[in-house]
Design a protein around this motif. Structure first.
Motif, PDB file in Angstrom:
ATOM      1  N   THR A  83      95.993 -11.054  58.591  1.00  0.00           N
ATOM      2  CA  THR A  83      94.930 -10.900  59.587  1.00  0.00           C
ATOM      3  C   THR A  83      95.339  -9.896  60.664  1.00  0.00           C
ATOM      4  N   ALA A  84      96.581  -9.994  61.117  1.00  0.00           N
ATOM      5  CA  ALA A  84      97.074  -9.065  62.139  1.00  0.00           C
ATOM      6  C   ALA A  84      97.074  -7.627  61.616  1.00  0.00           C
ATOM      7  N   LYS A  85      97.514  -7.450  60.373  1.00  0.00           N
ATOM      8  CA  LYS A  85      97.551  -6.094  59.788  1.00  0.00           C
ATOM      9  C   LYS A  85      96.135  -5.535  59.628  1.00  0.00           C
ATOM     10  N   LYS A  86      95.205  -6.382  59.176  1.00  0.00           N
ATOM     11  CA  LYS A  86      93.826  -5.922  59.012  1.00  0.00           C
ATOM     12  C   LYS A  86      93.216  -5.534  60.355  1.00  0.00           C
ATOM     13  N   ASN A  87      93.492  -6.321  61.385  1.00  0.00           N
ATOM     14  CA  ASN A  87      92.987  -5.993  62.719  1.00  0.00           C
ATOM     15  C   ASN A  87      93.584  -4.689  63.235  1.00  0.00           C
ATOM     16  N   ALA A  88      94.884  -4.502  63.006  1.00  0.00           N
ATOM     17  CA  ALA A  88      95.533  -3.262  63.437  1.00  0.00           C
ATOM     18  C   ALA A  88      94.951  -2.063  62.678  1.00  0.00           C
TER      19      ALA A  88
END
Length: 107
Positions: A83-88
């Motif tokens: 989720t963090a990578k997708k948001n970034a």
């Protein structure tokens, strides 16, 4: 950000996202296999004739249950990281789109 800088970052994030999705899938498969083995052992326990056989199967079930708990935690951590990578990635793509020069139309 310059496009020369953001393109490699976008590619890196996309690759990391793919790797995380594969890890999550592998973890899910391991968890399903462990649950299947637990069910099999529980079925086999009904037919156990000796105390040692029963004890052995119960020990194996306990180890498999611990493995499932560990895999659940790992899957949760991987999902958070994904989720963090997708948001970034979305943020970088949004910044790239916003900072892209607009072509003036000639009249």
């Amino acid at each position: 950000m310059a496009i020369n800088f953001t393109k490699p970052m976008i590619n890196k994030f996309q690759q990391e996202i793919t790797e995380l999705e594969n890890k999550i899938k592998n973890t899910q498969n391991k968890k399903e296999k462990s649950k299947f083995k637990i069910n099999q052992l529980e079925q086999d326990m009904k037919f156990s004739k000796s105390h040692t056989d029963l004890s052995s199967k119960m020990t194996r079930i306990k180890k498999l249950n611990d493995e499932v708990k560990t895999l659940n935690r790992l899957q949760s951590d991987l999902s958070k990281e994904l989720t963090a990578k997708k948001n970034a990635l979305k943020k970088i793509q949004t910044n790239e789109t916003a900072s892209a020069p607009k072509n003036p139309t000639k009249e």
